[in-house]
Write a protein that holds these residues in place. Structure first.
Motif, PDB file in Angstrom:
ATOM      1  N   LYS A   1       0.930  -1.298  -0.066  1.00 33.39           N
ATOM      2  CA  LYS A   1       0.092   0.121  -0.093  1.00 33.39           C
ATOM      3  C   LYS A   1       0.866   1.361   0.029  1.00 33.39           C
ATOM      4  N   ASP A   2       0.704   2.093  -1.011  1.00 39.09           N
ATOM      5  CA  ASP A   2       1.546   3.108  -1.113  1.00 39.09           C
ATOM      6  C   ASP A   2       3.057   2.743  -1.115  1.00 39.09           C
TER       7      ASP A   2
ATOM      8  N   THR B   1      -5.686  -7.343   4.020  1.00 42.71           N
ATOM      9  CA  THR B   1      -5.625  -6.591   2.987  1.00 42.71           C
ATOM     10  C   THR B   1      -6.292  -5.314   3.565  1.00 42.71           C
ATOM     11  N   TYR B   2      -6.462  -4.467   2.756  1.00 44.99           N
ATOM     12  CA  TYR B   2      -6.868  -2.893   2.881  1.00 44.99           C
ATOM     13  C   TYR B   2      -7.669  -2.392   2.109  1.00 44.99           C
TER      14      TYR B   2
ATOM     15  N   LYS C   1       2.639  -4.629  -7.164  1.00 47.74           N
ATOM     16  CA  LYS C   1       2.767  -3.302  -7.116  1.00 47.74           C
ATOM     17  C   LYS C   1       3.656  -2.640  -8.424  1.00 47.74           C
TER      18      LYS C   1
END
Length: 357
Positions: free
Chosen positions: A155-156, A197-198, A336
């Motif tokens: 994430k990011d 997860t997000y 990613k």
């Protein structure tokens, strides 16, 4: 003589009362109380039994109303009407059902006498054999040997990992280059951590057999607890929808608000159900799932549950023999910026790979 007749009459009366009492619990049904056996006037001609249908083939659905005749039919699947027409037969495109494996239709038959009846044909939709997904190994990164990997994602640009086993389950922020955790949070000893997860700035995390899923902020502060039936294995997301595996062939799509299920998708290849689906990741619109106890990752079409490809990573861990007995199975997929990363439970390396097809 009169006394004898009187005695006989008395004993007959007693016997009659006994018989009536004995039969009183099950009176003979009368009139509308009698069971009515209803026999359908309509009949299914095709399909019959568990007929096999290849995904994408046309299926002939044909009914008859015998001497009454059929005025029209309506066909539904999972409470959604697919078609209605003034005929007794039609061709159904199996792709319309968005399913593989065994399916059951509801065929509502409207007869010419004004009545309607329901028929329930069942059949199996079989997808084609999955293609081989080729890959190139691009780079190796260190991976913490103590990490029994259950969930893996970016994430990011930040790599997150969730690990399992009772007493050692953790949530981790990991530096990709060094493999060292920059932040860690332990689960209680009685919880076995699973996939994570997000969605937005909220983390979602499963447990193995506790029937609990947790919401956290991005620094692992717990926000909420959800409850679900069965086991928790893998977790990922498509937009605002959570996608969960439980070790069977079934994938559930769940609400981020209360974890409720709004769709269950059964996963099949050309040989049947594909069970032991574990860690999950969405890559280019497909669901990739580790198949537990194998070195294979299934590429799954989320429209119908068909396995369209198999990524075989049996040769990615080249010196596996040197770690015999101290490592576990392949598990963990992250994506990613067009790059795919894979690892395993207690593996010393995390691998960047490029999918060729």
């Amino acid at each position: 003589m009169y006394k004898l007749i009187k005695d006989i009459s008395f004993y007959c009366s007693v016997l009659l009362i006994f018989v009536l009492i004995s039969c009183g619990g099950d009176p003979e049904p009368k009139g509308n109380d009698k069971p009515v056996i209803i026999k359908n006037s309509s009949k299914l001609i095709t399909p019959k039994g568990l007929q096999k249908v290849n995904l994408g083939d046309l299926l002939t659905v044909q009914v008859t109303g015998n001497e009454i005749g059929v005025d029209s039919i309506a066909v539904s699947y999972q409470q959604k009407q697919l078609i209605q027409l003034a005929d007794s037969n039609f061709l159904l495109d199996s792709k319309m059902l968005n399913a593989t494996g065994q399916v059951r239709l509801v065929v509502r038959v409207y007869l010419k006498n004004g009545k309607d009846e329901a028929l329930y044909p069942k059949f199996n939709i079989t997808p084609p054999a999955p293609e081989k997904v080729a890959y190139l190994k691009v780079k190796e990164y260190p991976h913490e040997r103590s990490s029994y990997t259950q969930g893996l994602f970016f994430k990011d640009g930040q790599l997150f990992e969730s690990t399992g086993e009772y007493g050692t389950s953790k949530l981790l922020k990991v530096d990709l280059q060094s493999g060292v955790a920059s932040q860690s949070s332990d689960l209680p000893n009685d919880l076995f951590g699973e996939g994570m997860t997000y969605i937005g700035d909220t983390l979602y995390h499963l447990t193995y057999k506790a029937g609990k899923a947790f919401m956290y902020d991005m620094d692992f502060r717990q926000l909420q607890t959800f409850y679900y039936q069965g086991e928790g294995w893998g977790l990922t997301n498509i937009g605002d929808t959570l996608v969960m595996s439980n070790g069977t062939e079934n994938i559930t799509l769940r609400s981020k608000k209360d974890f409720s299920i709004y769709k269950t998708l059964a996963v099949h290849d050309d040989k049947g159900p594909v069970k032991n689906l574990n860690e999950l990741e969405i890559i280019d619109g497909y669901l990739y799932a580790n198949i537990y106890l194998t070195d294979k990752i299934a590429k799954i079409d989320l429209n119908n549950g068909a396995v369209v490809g198999i990524l075989d990573l049996a040769n990615i861990f080249t010196n596996r023999a040197a770690f015999s007995g101290s490592i576990d199975v392949l598990n963990g997929i992250a994506y990613k910026e067009g790059k795919v990363y894979v690892t395993g439970k207690n593996w010393p390396k995390l691998y960047e790979i490029k999918l060729v097809n």
